[in-house]
Design an enzyme around this catalytic site. Structure first.
Site, PDB file in Angstrom:
ATOM      1  N   GLY A  87       0.780  -1.289   0.051  1.00  0.00           N
ATOM      2  CA  GLY A  87      -0.025  -0.086  -0.019  1.00  0.00           C
ATOM      3  C   GLY A  87       0.737   1.334  -0.051  1.00  0.00           C
ATOM      4  N   ILE A 115       1.562   3.812   2.429  1.00  0.00           N
ATOM      5  CA  ILE A 115       2.582   4.030   3.422  1.00  0.00           C
ATOM      6  C   ILE A 115       3.562   2.674   3.424  1.00  0.00           C
ATOM      7  N   SER A 148      -6.207  -5.898  -1.862  1.00  0.00           N
ATOM      8  CA  SER A 148      -7.590  -5.518  -1.977  1.00  0.00           C
ATOM      9  C   SER A 148      -7.510  -3.815  -2.327  1.00  0.00           C
ATOM     10  N   ASN A 149      -6.500  -3.278  -1.368  1.00  0.00           N
ATOM     11  CA  ASN A 149      -6.403  -1.726  -2.197  1.00  0.00           C
ATOM     12  C   ASN A 149      -4.909  -1.420  -2.471  1.00  0.00           C
ATOM     13  N   SER A 189      -4.027   6.172  13.937  1.00  0.00           N
ATOM     14  CA  SER A 189      -4.359   7.498  13.381  1.00  0.00           C
ATOM     15  C   SER A 189      -4.776   8.524  14.384  1.00  0.00           C
ATOM     16  N   THR A 232      -7.223  10.366  13.961  1.00  0.00           N
ATOM     17  CA  THR A 232      -8.573  10.072  13.848  1.00  0.00           C
ATOM     18  C   THR A 232      -9.243   9.536  15.411  1.00  0.00           C
ATOM     19  N   TYR A 239     -14.380   3.452  11.365  1.00  0.00           N
ATOM     20  CA  TYR A 239     -12.889   3.189  10.976  1.00  0.00           C
ATOM     21  C   TYR A 239     -12.020   3.756  12.197  1.00  0.00           C
ATOM     22  N   LYS A 286      -9.420   1.409  14.989  1.00  0.00           N
ATOM     23  CA  LYS A 286      -8.175   1.685  15.228  1.00  0.00           C
ATOM     24  C   LYS A 286      -8.027   1.814  16.786  1.00  0.00           C
ATOM     25  N   ASN A 289     -10.940  10.481  -1.685  1.00  0.00           N
ATOM     26  CA  ASN A 289     -11.437  11.255  -0.545  1.00  0.00           C
ATOM     27  C   ASN A 289     -10.789  12.343   0.059  1.00  0.00           C
ATOM     28  N   ARG A 345      -4.913  21.232   8.630  1.00  0.00           N
ATOM     29  CA  ARG A 345      -4.409  19.900   9.024  1.00  0.00           C
ATOM     30  C   ARG A 345      -2.939  20.000   8.970  1.00  0.00           C
TER      31      ARG A 345
HETATM   32  P1  NAD Z   1      -3.580   1.457   1.819  1.00  0.00           P
HETATM   33  O1  NAD Z   1      -4.767   1.105   1.604  1.00  0.00           O
HETATM   34  O2  NAD Z   1      -2.730   2.056   0.634  1.00  0.00           O
HETATM   35  O3  NAD Z   1      -2.657   0.183   2.565  1.00  0.00           O
HETATM   36  C1  NAD Z   1      -3.128  -0.578   3.101  1.00  0.00           C
HETATM   37  C2  NAD Z   1      -2.668  -2.071   2.499  1.00  0.00           C
HETATM   38  O4  NAD Z   1      -3.247  -3.113   3.408  1.00  0.00           O
HETATM   39  C3  NAD Z   1      -3.231  -2.135   1.100  1.00  0.00           C
HETATM   40  O5  NAD Z   1      -2.101  -2.605   0.312  1.00  0.00           O
HETATM   41  C4  NAD Z   1      -4.211  -3.298   1.385  1.00  0.00           C
HETATM   42  O6  NAD Z   1      -4.351  -4.188  -0.135  1.00  0.00           O
HETATM   43  C5  NAD Z   1      -3.583  -4.089   2.565  1.00  0.00           C
HETATM   44  N1  NAD Z   1      -4.835  -4.746   3.166  1.00  0.00           N
HETATM   45  C6  NAD Z   1      -5.975  -4.330   3.687  1.00  0.00           C
HETATM   46  N2  NAD Z   1      -6.626  -5.437   4.339  1.00  0.00           N
HETATM   47  C7  NAD Z   1      -6.001  -6.371   4.335  1.00  0.00           C
HETATM   48  C8  NAD Z   1      -6.099  -7.842   4.824  1.00  0.00           C
HETATM   49  N3  NAD Z   1      -7.042  -8.027   5.583  1.00  0.00           N
HETATM   50  N4  NAD Z   1      -4.941  -8.773   4.788  1.00  0.00           N
HETATM   51  C9  NAD Z   1      -3.689  -8.132   3.881  1.00  0.00           C
HETATM   52  N5  NAD Z   1      -3.723  -7.124   3.303  1.00  0.00           N
HETATM   53  C10 NAD Z   1      -4.681  -5.993   3.603  1.00  0.00           C
HETATM   54  O7  NAD Z   1      -3.415   2.496   2.895  1.00  0.00           O
HETATM   55  P2  NAD Z   1      -2.179   3.392   3.718  1.00  0.00           P
HETATM   56  O8  NAD Z   1      -2.576   4.594   3.377  1.00  0.00           O
HETATM   57  O9  NAD Z   1      -0.813   2.821   3.094  1.00  0.00           O
HETATM   58  O10 NAD Z   1      -2.322   3.240   5.098  1.00  0.00           O
HETATM   59  C11 NAD Z   1      -1.674   2.194   5.976  1.00  0.00           C
HETATM   60  C12 NAD Z   1      -2.235   2.072   7.186  1.00  0.00           C
HETATM   61  O11 NAD Z   1      -2.038   3.186   7.791  1.00  0.00           O
HETATM   62  C13 NAD Z   1      -3.641   1.689   7.385  1.00  0.00           C
HETATM   63  O12 NAD Z   1      -3.774   0.789   8.620  1.00  0.00           O
HETATM   64  C14 NAD Z   1      -4.436   2.924   7.610  1.00  0.00           C
HETATM   65  O13 NAD Z   1      -5.399   2.718   8.430  1.00  0.00           O
HETATM   66  C15 NAD Z   1      -3.175   3.783   8.441  1.00  0.00           C
HETATM   67  N6  NAD Z   1      -3.546   5.130   8.200  1.00  0.00           N
HETATM   68  C16 NAD Z   1      -3.540   5.993   7.033  1.00  0.00           C
HETATM   69  C17 NAD Z   1      -3.430   7.347   6.966  1.00  0.00           C
HETATM   70  C18 NAD Z   1      -3.679   7.934   5.784  1.00  0.00           C
HETATM   71  O14 NAD Z   1      -4.001   9.264   5.401  1.00  0.00           O
HETATM   72  N7  NAD Z   1      -3.136   7.289   4.597  1.00  0.00           N
HETATM   73  C19 NAD Z   1      -3.644   7.940   8.290  1.00  0.00           C
HETATM   74  C20 NAD Z   1      -3.903   7.406   9.382  1.00  0.00           C
HETATM   75  C21 NAD Z   1      -3.560   5.823   9.448  1.00  0.00           C
HETATM   76  C1  UD1 Z   2      -9.200  12.204   6.457  1.00  0.00           C
HETATM   77  C2  UD1 Z   2     -10.205  11.147   7.252  1.00  0.00           C
HETATM   78  C3  UD1 Z   2      -9.355  10.737   8.472  1.00  0.00           C
HETATM   79  C4  UD1 Z   2      -8.091  10.316   8.537  1.00  0.00           C
HETATM   80  C5  UD1 Z   2      -7.397  11.480   7.666  1.00  0.00           C
HETATM   81  C6  UD1 Z   2      -5.811  11.060   7.058  1.00  0.00           C
HETATM   82  C7  UD1 Z   2     -12.432  11.601   6.526  1.00  0.00           C
HETATM   83  C8  UD1 Z   2     -13.535  12.302   6.823  1.00  0.00           C
HETATM   84  N1  UD1 Z   2     -11.397  11.850   7.342  1.00  0.00           N
HETATM   85  O1  UD1 Z   2      -9.366  13.449   7.545  1.00  0.00           O
HETATM   86  O2  UD1 Z   2      -9.974   9.793   9.278  1.00  0.00           O
HETATM   87  O3  UD1 Z   2      -7.337  10.064   9.526  1.00  0.00           O
HETATM   88  O4  UD1 Z   2      -8.087  11.704   6.358  1.00  0.00           O
HETATM   89  O5  UD1 Z   2      -5.592  10.272   6.215  1.00  0.00           O
HETATM   90  O6  UD1 Z   2     -12.236  11.135   5.392  1.00  0.00           O
HETATM   91  N2  UD1 Z   2     -10.930  18.854   1.611  1.00  0.00           N
HETATM   92  C9  UD1 Z   2     -11.321  19.724   0.603  1.00  0.00           C
HETATM   93  N3  UD1 Z   2     -11.685  18.732  -0.598  1.00  0.00           N
HETATM   94  C10 UD1 Z   2     -11.429  17.578  -0.604  1.00  0.00           C
HETATM   95  C11 UD1 Z   2     -10.956  17.000   0.200  1.00  0.00           C
HETATM   96  C12 UD1 Z   2     -10.511  17.429   1.364  1.00  0.00           C
HETATM   97  O7  UD1 Z   2     -11.700  20.660   0.897  1.00  0.00           O
HETATM   98  O8  UD1 Z   2     -11.862  17.362  -1.742  1.00  0.00           O
HETATM   99  C13 UD1 Z   2     -10.307  19.289   3.066  1.00  0.00           C
HETATM  100  C14 UD1 Z   2     -11.260  18.609   4.138  1.00  0.00           C
HETATM  101  O9  UD1 Z   2     -12.504  19.154   4.598  1.00  0.00           O
HETATM  102  C15 UD1 Z   2     -10.080  18.985   5.271  1.00  0.00           C
HETATM  103  C16 UD1 Z   2      -8.885  18.931   4.180  1.00  0.00           C
HETATM  104  O10 UD1 Z   2      -9.143  19.141   3.067  1.00  0.00           O
HETATM  105  O11 UD1 Z   2     -10.258  20.218   5.680  1.00  0.00           O
HETATM  106  C17 UD1 Z   2      -8.242  17.406   4.664  1.00  0.00           C
HETATM  107  O12 UD1 Z   2      -9.127  16.505   4.113  1.00  0.00           O
HETATM  108  P1  UD1 Z   2      -8.451  15.257   4.077  1.00  0.00           P
HETATM  109  O13 UD1 Z   2      -7.336  14.903   3.180  1.00  0.00           O
HETATM  110  O14 UD1 Z   2      -9.921  14.389   3.540  1.00  0.00           O
HETATM  111  O15 UD1 Z   2      -7.924  14.683   5.374  1.00  0.00           O
HETATM  112  P2  UD1 Z   2      -8.834  14.654   6.867  1.00  0.00           P
HETATM  113  O16 UD1 Z   2     -10.270  15.732   6.574  1.00  0.00           O
HETATM  114  O17 UD1 Z   2      -7.763  15.302   7.701  1.00  0.00           O
END
Ligand code: NAD
Ligand code: UD1
Length: 337
Positions: A10, A12, A34-35, A124, A126, A148, A152, A197, A230
Site C-alpha cells: 500500500g 505508506i 485489496s487496495n 491514526s 482520527t 474506522y 483503530k 476522498n 491539517r
Molecule cells: P493503503 O490502503 O494504501 O494500504 C493498506 C494495505 O493493506 C493495502 O495494500 C491493502 O491491500 C492491505 N490490506 C487491507 N486489508 C488487508 C488484509 N485483511 N490482509 C492483507 N492486506 C490487507 O493505506 P495506507 O494509506 O498505506 O495506510 C496504511 C495504514 O495506515 C492503514 O492501517 C491505515 O488505516 C493507516 N493510516 C493511514 C492514513 C492515511 O491517511 N493514509 C492515516 C492514518 C492511518
Molecule cells: C481524513 C479522514 C481521517 C484520516 C485522515 C488522514 C475523513 C472524514 N477523515 O481526514 O479519518 O485520519 O484523512 O488520512 O475522510 N478537503 C477539501 N476537498 C476535498 C478533500 C478534502 O476541501 O476534496 C478538505 C477537508 O475538508 C479537510 C482537508 O481538506 O479540511 C483535509 O482533508 P482530508 O485529506 O480528507 O483529510 P482529513 O479531513 O484530515
C-alpha cells in the site's frame, strides 16, 4: 532484522519498505492487494536494488499467515494492513471491524504462536475525534467518531491488553496525522482506486487533468482563511518514523503511543497555492458546504516522538507538494497501465 510488513504494497507500506531495505533490514510482505497493486513492490525493488519476499495473503487467513511465519524467522512486525476509508466504514461497519480488528487478532495469535511479540501499529490521529484544543498531545482524550476510527482505537486497546497479560509483548502505536507526497524518485506514490476522498490526491488529479476542479469543503471554519487546517506530513518522513520505532522496540518499552506529525497546520487554500506554485499548474476550485464529520483544525504536538524516538519530520510543505506532483505527472493512471 527480519521484519514482516503487513499491507506493505500500500501507500505508506511501500514507502516504508524502501526505507527498511535501505537501512539493511530483510523484509517479508503480506498483502491481499485489496487496495494496492503488486507493481508498487517491483518499484520498491527498483529503487533499492534489493530483493524482498512477497506473499499475497489476507491477514485473516490464519493458515496462510502461519506458513509465512514457518518459512521465515521473523523478529518484528510492522502492521499497516487495514481498510481506511471513513465514509465506507460508516456504510459497512462490520467489514471494517472484521478486517481491521478481526485481522489484527489473527495476526497477534499467529505472532504469539511463533513467539514474535514486537509490533509497530499504524494508528491514526482520527482516534482523537474533535480535539478540545491544538496542538494534540498523546494524552488527550480519545473519541473516534466513526467505525474506522473506532477500529483503530480497539486495536490499540487489544495491544495494550496483550501487554498486560504478557509483558513480553511490546507495541508501538503510531498515530499518523495526514500523510501526503511520494518518494522523490517518482516511482511510488498514492494510488487511490476511486475518486480520491483526501485533499492531496484530489488536487494532484485536478492538476494532471483527470478531475475538473476541486471542491473546497467549507470556508466558514474559525481558522485564518476559513478553510480546514491539517498537519500534512511527508510520507517519507512518516516511513522513517517506523525505523525509529523498531529501534525503540529493542528496549522492551511495553506499549507506547506517539504522534507522527510535523506540528504545523496548513489550510486547504494554502495547500492549493503551494501546489500551484511548485507544479506551475492552476487548480480551479469551488467552495462547497462543510463535509459532514470534518473538524476545523487538527495538528500534532510531535515532541514526544522527538524525545523518545529521536524522530522528527524534516520535509516541508513544498517538498510534499513537489513530490506528490512528480509522482502524479509521471504516473497519471497510478500503477494501472
Ligand atoms: P493503503 O490502503 O494504501 O494500504 C493498506 C494495505 O493493506 C493495502 O495494500 C491493502 O491491500 C492491505 N490490506 C487491507 N486489508 C488487508 C488484509 N485483511 N490482509 C492483507 N492486506 C490487507 O493505506 P495506507 O494509506 O498505506 O495506510 C496504511 C495504514 O495506515 C492503514 O492501517 C491505515 O488505516 C493507516 N493510516 C493511514 C492514513 C492515511 O491517511 N493514509 C492515516 C492514518 C492511518
Ligand atoms: C481524513 C479522514 C481521517 C484520516 C485522515 C488522514 C475523513 C472524514 N477523515 O481526514 O479519518 O485520519 O484523512 O488520512 O475522510 N478537503 C477539501 N476537498 C476535498 C478533500 C478534502 O476541501 O476534496 C478538505 C477537508 O475538508 C479537510 C482537508 O481538506 O479540511 C483535509 O482533508 P482530508 O485529506 O480528507 O483529510 P482529513 O479531513 O484530515
Amino acid at each position: 532484522m527480519k521484519i514482516l510488513v503487513t499491507g506493505g504494497a500500500g501507500y505508506i507500506g511501500s514507502h516504508t519498505c524502501v526505507e527498511l531495505l535501505k537501512a539493511g533490514h530483510e523484509i517479508v510482505i503480506v498483502d491481499n492487494l485489496s487496495n494496492s497493486n503488486k507493481k508498487s513492490l517491483h518499484r520498491v525493488q527498483a529503487i533499492t536494488e534489493k530483493k524482498l519476499d512477497f506473499y499475497k495473503v489476507d491477514i485473516r487467513d490464519r493458515k496462510a499467515l502461519e506458513q509465512v511465519f514457518e518459512k521465515h524467522d521473523i523478529n518484528s512486525v510492522v502492521h499497516f494492513a487495514g481498510l481506511k476509508a471513513v465514509g465506507e466504514s460508516v456504510e459497512k461497519p462490520l467489514l471494517y471491524y472484521k478486517n481491521n480488528v478481526g485481522g489484527t487478532i489473527i495476526l497477534c495469535e499467529v505472532m504469539n504462536k511463533f513467539d514474535v511479540k514486537d509490533i509497530v501499529f499504524s494508528s491514526s490521529a482520527t482516534v482523537y475525534g474533535d480535539p478540545h484544543k491544538v496542538p494534540i498531545k498523546e494524552k488527550f482524550p480519545v473519541h473516534p467518531t466513526n467505525p474506522y476510527g473506532r477500529s483503530k482505537l480497539m486495536i490499540e486497546e487489544i495491544l495494550n491488553d496483550l501487554n498486560v497479560s504478557d509483558s513480553e509483548w511490546n507495541a508501538i502505536l503510531l498515530r499518523y496525522f495526514n500523510p501526503v507526497g511520494a518518494h522523490e524518485s517518482g516511482l511510488i506514490g498514492e494510488d487511490p482506486n476511486d475518486i480520491p476522498n483526501n485533499l492531496m490526491p484530489y488536487i494532484s488529479q485536478v492538476a494532471v487533468g483527470k478531475l475538473d476542479k476541486l471542491h473546497v469543503f467549507g470556508k466558514d471554519y474559525p481558522t485564518e482563511d476559513g478553510t480546514g487546517v491539517r498537519d500534512y506530513i511527508h510520507v517519507v518522513d512518516l516511513s522513517l518514523g517506523h525505523l525509529n520505532a523498531l529501534d525503540k522496540l529493542q528496549e522492551n518499552p511495553g506499549v507506547t503511543v506517539y504522534n507522527l506529525g510535523t506540528g504545523e497546520g496548513y489550510s486547504v487554500l494554502e495547500m492549493i497555492s503551494t501546489f500551484e506554485k511548485v507544479s506551475g499548474k492552476s487548480i480551479p476550485y469551488d467552495i462547497l458546504d462543510r463535509r459532514s464529520g470534518d473538524i476545523a483544525e487538527c495538528y500534532a504536538d510531535p515532541s514526544l516522538a522527538k524525545k523518545e524516538l529521536n524522530w522528527e519530520a524534516k520535509r516541508g510543505i513544498e517538498d510534499m507538494c513537489k513530490d506528490a506532483w512528480h509522482w502524479q505527472k509521471n504516473n497519471p493512471q497510478g500503477y494501472k497501465i
